[in-house]
Enzyme design. Sequence first.
Site, PDB file in Angstrom:
ATOM      1  CB  SER A 105      -0.838  -0.106   1.221  1.00 19.26           C
ATOM      2  OG  SER A 105      -2.085  -0.791   1.217  1.00 19.26           O
ATOM      3  CD  GLU A 136       3.283   8.659 -10.294  1.00 17.06           C
ATOM      4  OE1 GLU A 136       4.562   8.992 -10.648  1.00 17.06           O
ATOM      5  OE2 GLU A 136       2.860   7.421  -9.949  1.00 17.06           O
ATOM      6  CE  LYS A 138      -3.661   6.507  -2.852  1.00 20.33           C
ATOM      7  NZ  LYS A 138      -4.921   5.856  -3.124  1.00 20.33           N
ATOM      8  CG  ASP A 140     -10.636   6.298  -6.284  1.00 17.09           C
ATOM      9  OD1 ASP A 140     -10.295   5.226  -5.719  1.00 17.09           O
ATOM     10  OD2 ASP A 140     -11.428   7.162  -5.655  1.00 17.09           O
ATOM     11  NE  ARG A 159      -2.361  -3.574  -2.900  1.00 15.02           N
ATOM     12  CZ  ARG A 159      -2.738  -3.351  -1.495  1.00 15.02           C
ATOM     13  NH1 ARG A 159      -4.243  -3.438  -1.428  1.00 15.02           N
ATOM     14  NH2 ARG A 159      -1.931  -3.493  -0.441  1.00 15.02           N
ATOM     15  CD  GLU A 197      -5.315   2.039  -8.676  1.00  9.62           C
ATOM     16  OE1 GLU A 197      -4.196   1.490  -8.872  1.00  9.62           O
ATOM     17  OE2 GLU A 197      -6.019   2.051  -7.914  1.00  9.62           O
ATOM     18  CE1 TYR A 249       0.702   1.923  -9.464  1.00 12.46           C
ATOM     19  CE2 TYR A 249      -1.270   2.860 -10.458  1.00 12.46           C
ATOM     20  CZ  TYR A 249      -0.849   2.196  -9.414  1.00 12.46           C
ATOM     21  OH  TYR A 249      -1.510   1.255  -8.887  1.00 12.46           O
ATOM     22  CE  LYS A 342      -6.874   8.503   0.706  1.00 12.64           C
ATOM     23  NZ  LYS A 342      -7.043   7.113   0.800  1.00 12.64           N
ATOM     24  CB  CYS A 436     -48.728   2.120  -6.921  1.00  5.40           C
ATOM     25  SG  CYS A 436     -47.945   3.261  -7.949  1.00  5.40           S
ATOM     26  CB  CYS A 439     -52.092   4.156 -10.025  1.00  2.89           C
ATOM     27  SG  CYS A 439     -51.430   2.354  -9.642  1.00  2.89           S
ATOM     28  CB  CYS A 454     -46.694   0.084  -9.471  1.00  4.31           C
ATOM     29  SG  CYS A 454     -48.202   0.356 -10.126  1.00  4.31           S
ATOM     30  CB  CYS A 459     -49.422   2.970 -12.752  1.00  2.00           C
ATOM     31  SG  CYS A 459     -48.504   4.321 -11.563  1.00  2.00           S
TER      32      CYS A 459
HETATM   33  S1  IVH Z   1       2.531   3.402  -6.440  1.00  2.00           S
HETATM   34  C1  IVH Z   1       5.306   0.172  -4.283  1.00  2.00           C
HETATM   35  N1  IVH Z   1       1.395   5.251  -7.908  1.00  2.00           N
HETATM   36  O1  IVH Z   1      -2.898   3.347  -4.547  1.00  2.00           O
HETATM   37  C2  IVH Z   1       4.387   1.508  -4.478  1.00  2.00           C
HETATM   38  N2  IVH Z   1       0.186   3.726  -6.305  1.00  2.00           N
HETATM   39  O2  IVH Z   1      -3.447   3.366  -1.673  1.00  2.00           O
HETATM   40  C3  IVH Z   1       3.035   1.086  -5.442  1.00  2.00           C
HETATM   41  N3  IVH Z   1      -2.384   3.951  -6.827  1.00  2.00           N
HETATM   42  O3  IVH Z   1      -1.857   0.102  -4.014  1.00  2.00           O
HETATM   43  C4  IVH Z   1       2.236   1.971  -5.617  1.00  2.00           C
HETATM   44  N4  IVH Z   1      -2.180   5.699  -8.246  1.00  2.00           N
HETATM   45  O4  IVH Z   1      -3.044   0.828  -6.207  1.00  2.00           O
HETATM   46  C5  IVH Z   1       1.250   4.195  -6.951  1.00  2.00           C
HETATM   47  N5  IVH Z   1       0.436   6.961  -9.209  1.00  2.00           N
HETATM   48  C6  IVH Z   1       0.308   5.741  -8.181  1.00  2.00           C
HETATM   49  C7  IVH Z   1      -0.839   5.292  -7.794  1.00  2.00           C
HETATM   50  C8  IVH Z   1      -1.261   4.178  -7.023  1.00  2.00           C
HETATM   51  C9  IVH Z   1      -3.000   5.009  -7.442  1.00  2.00           C
HETATM   52  C10 IVH Z   1      -2.900   2.907  -5.755  1.00  2.00           C
HETATM   53  C11 IVH Z   1      -2.229   1.760  -5.707  1.00  2.00           C
HETATM   54  C12 IVH Z   1      -1.778   1.535  -4.356  1.00  2.00           C
HETATM   55  C13 IVH Z   1      -2.772   2.353  -3.578  1.00  2.00           C
HETATM   56  C14 IVH Z   1      -2.416   2.620  -2.288  1.00  2.00           C
END
Ligand code: IVH
Length: 699
Positions: A105, A136, A138, A140, A159, A197, A249, A342, A436, A439, A454, A459
């Site tokens: 993580s 860069e 993150k 989602d 993962r 991702e 990434y 975050k 309903c 009606c 319904c 209706c």
């Molecule tokens: S690097 C060993 N870069 O966020 C490091 N992770 O909350 C590997 N994620 O498990 C992670 N964007 O699934 C990295 N630009 C980014 C990312 C990223 C999304 C995810 C990834 C990670 C999770 C952690």
Amino acid sequence: MYQPDVTKRLQALTQQVLGQLLSGTPVSALGVEDLRSILRFHEYRYYLLNDPLISDAEYDQLYNDLVRLEKENPELITPDSPTQRVAKGLGNDFQKVQHLVPMLSLENSYNEDDLRDWDRKAKEATGLTSVVYCVEPKFDGAGISLIYENDRLVRAATRGDGTEGEDITTNIRQIHSIPLSAAFGEMGIRQIEIRGEVLMTKEKFIAFNQKLAEENLPPLANPRNAASGTLRLKDPKEVAKRNLEAFVYHIGYLNTEENNKAPLSHSAALEMLWLLGFRSPEKEKKVFNGIEGVIQYCLEFEAKRDTLPYEIDGMVIKVNDLVLQEKMGMTTHHPRWAIAYKFKARQATSSLRSVEFQVGRTGAVTPVAKIDPVPIGGVTVSSISLHNEDFIREKNLLIGDRVLVERAGDVIPYIVKSFPELRTGSENKIVFPTACPVCNDPLYKSAEEAVWRCVNINCKAQVIERIIHFNSKDAMDIRGLGESHVQKFNALGFLNDIPSIYQLPYDTIAELDGYGKKSVDNLKLAIEASKSQPLYRLIYAMGIRFVGEATSKTLAHSVNHILELKEKTEEELMQLEDIGPKVAASIRSFFGIEDNINMLKALEAQGVCLENKQKEKPKDGNLTGLSFLFTGTLPTLKRNDAEAMVEAQGGKILGSVSTKLNYLVVGEDAGSKLEKAKKLPTIKIISEAEFLKLIAPES
Ligand code: IVH
């Protein structure tokens, strides 16, 4: 697996602990096992069910408290603590595979001071006075691992728990932004594991939820759930239809030859991946010397997150030099050389004031929460769908509750949870109606569905919704006859069913407030034009349950006139592409109802075309008289698009290899069709590039 009573207990315990944390009381050593059970439960909800009961930020609060507790009392750490391994327990449907290197993580930070603290630690660990970072987005979505050997994609995995994931190679092959092969060999790379991702864009997510709503299925909470759910589908064709995208990434593992040209920094790795045809954040990344520029860039991105086509939930800051990364190493949970910043969660609390019950096109009754209006991410939210009775029960909602609201996926507000600990005793149960609300006919619920319906086809609510759907953009596309006009004309007695669209009293309408001659002329033109819409649009406009646009096209293709569908048995329908028993039964049931047939006849009498004109007169073009079949994964085109190109040029798509076939267009991993075609000398076997030349010979 958690039984309902255990779910309830753990959810209540979660609220209690979160309440304590909110008031500044950390969990004591005595509560460590409870805290672990809570975290395991929420990991299960998040990773396995794709249905979290708490927000990410709340999960992080609980997780961070466990980290603190274990740090203060190392003797309390157990090997199965969530801090030692993340979310065990995946479904059994896909083969389990070991990751070459654990997928860790990221450590989280929430403000500028957290980032400055982390920079201090990075400087200490590297011995430098200023560290160079790469920043860069993150993404989602759903984390994936891709392994390439000798330039070819050989395995893709989820993962999972970080050590062991699920083999989803076939599904990943459906994603066009992931190359099936790349020239790693030229860089002296024999084997490489790449992390990334998988995402669903906001636009695709909205359309996807609309489709679910059409089928009376509850929408997904956010694009992340949509992406991870899609990756675990059993049918790769369905995955292909959902048009997922992927960013990569991180390089997790490399096996290189001597004198290789493997990158020495993270930014160079992103560039290499980009040049090899991957979608890396090459354009979004930025390199900074020191943390202050990093902080500014994070804030800049946070301000523009809504303008991006996909969801990001923060930024990731990485030490750029790969040798320094190696030196800094990792904990069992995260690398020390990276941290996530975050973004503020797009959440707010409000009070649930009342619940209204809305009746949809197919009679489904949807509870809608009315809350005290709150601004979330620039939009005022006052109405939130509660989907069905099960949702209300699961979220333990009462009228009068304080609720946590998230505007997930940028668009759809969603109730994350209520705060039972804040109840005063004056809250009231949400009572689902038995009749309903429009009606007054009794509502029914089948054993296999969570929705009450319904079933009165006349209706008024359903009639209005059916007319709105008939006019909509993807159906008959009658502009100027949207929801508000339909409501108004219905109230005035002009629009009581679909055929009455074609008998509107234009002169009377021209006299109404807000309607001039010009707007009435435009409306008339739009209605006239709709009479010659292609048959598949009319079929889609009927709003038959489970019959979306693609199925409508299949059905239209199979007949010369819509009423021929009335004669088809379920077995015959199931022989058509993509039509299973559920869809076939629904089509049969629609055409078995006398009123529906009469409605179609009434439309025909008004001049609406019920015939398949395209079938009678195939289009003329470069491919007129030629037949095509596609097999395997095409390098750039989506299968549907390629087929549409053939039809647009007058060609025909066949369902199987036979002597009638002129061209087999072959992509990656073509199987038995290719083998069969090789045995038939009249069939020309061509690549996508050759196909494109046939379509547009001059280019
Ligand atoms: S690097 C060993 N870069 O966020 C490091 N992770 O909350 C590997 N994620 O498990 C992670 N964007 O699934 C990295 N630009 C980014 C990312 C990223 C999304 C995810 C990834 C990670 C999770 C952690």
